[in-house]
Design a protein around this motif. Structure first.
Motif, short mmCIF file in Angstrom:
data_model
loop_
_atom_site.label_atom_id
_atom_site.label_comp_id
_atom_site.label_asym_id
_atom_site.label_seq_id
_atom_site.Cartn_x
_atom_site.Cartn_y
_atom_site.Cartn_z
N TYR A 187 0.65 -1.07 0.17
CA TYR A 187 0.14 0.05 0.00
C TYR A 187 0.90 1.30 0.04
O TYR A 187 0.35 2.35 -0.32
N LYS A 188 2.14 1.16 0.58
CA LYS A 188 3.01 2.58 0.45
C LYS A 188 3.27 2.73 -0.78
O LYS A 188 3.59 2.37 -1.74
N HIS A 189 3.04 4.21 -0.85
CA HIS A 189 3.37 4.88 -2.36
C HIS A 189 4.53 5.45 -2.10
O HIS A 189 5.04 5.79 -0.86
N HIS A 190 5.17 5.61 -3.10
CA HIS A 190 6.83 6.38 -3.09
C HIS A 190 7.02 7.54 -2.35
O HIS A 190 7.77 7.93 -1.58
N ASP A 206 4.97 8.13 0.50
CA ASP A 206 4.35 8.14 1.65
C ASP A 206 5.79 7.76 2.51
O ASP A 206 6.47 6.86 2.22
N THR A 255 -0.09 7.78 4.14
CA THR A 255 -0.96 6.70 3.23
C THR A 255 -2.24 7.18 3.58
O THR A 255 -3.12 7.31 2.51
N ARG A 257 -3.15 10.35 1.91
CA ARG A 257 -3.33 10.27 0.46
C ARG A 257 -4.74 9.46 0.12
O ARG A 257 -5.37 10.30 -0.94
#
Length: 74
Positions: free
Chosen positions: A18-21, A23, A29, A32
């Motif tokens: 689930y982690k975006h670059h 975050d 997260t 977002r």
């Protein structure tokens, strides 16, 4: 608020799924995702209002939507 993981495995799942670059924390997260879900509102005022409501619900693990919802919302 600072949401903490209860187990290392939970953190690993977040980091790999689930982690975006952009975050750095789980709260990033949640923020977002809340912003993305609220983006359908028609006015900026309503977007802000619902972003805060969604973020509050997500933070501290008060609610956790299903994985596909989390992965696709934001």
């Amino acid at each position: 608020m600072r949401t903490e993981f209860e187990t290392e495995f939970s953190q690993e799942v977040w980091e790999t799924t689930y982690k975006h670059h952009t975050d750095k924390t789980l709260d990033d997260t949640f923020r977002r995702i809340a912003k993305s879900i609220a983006s359908v509102e028609l006015t900026e005022e309503k977007k802000q209002e619902w972003e805060e409501k969604f973020y509050d619900a997500l933070s501290g693990f008060k609610i956790i939507p299903g994985g596909r919802i989390m992965a696709n919302a934001g």
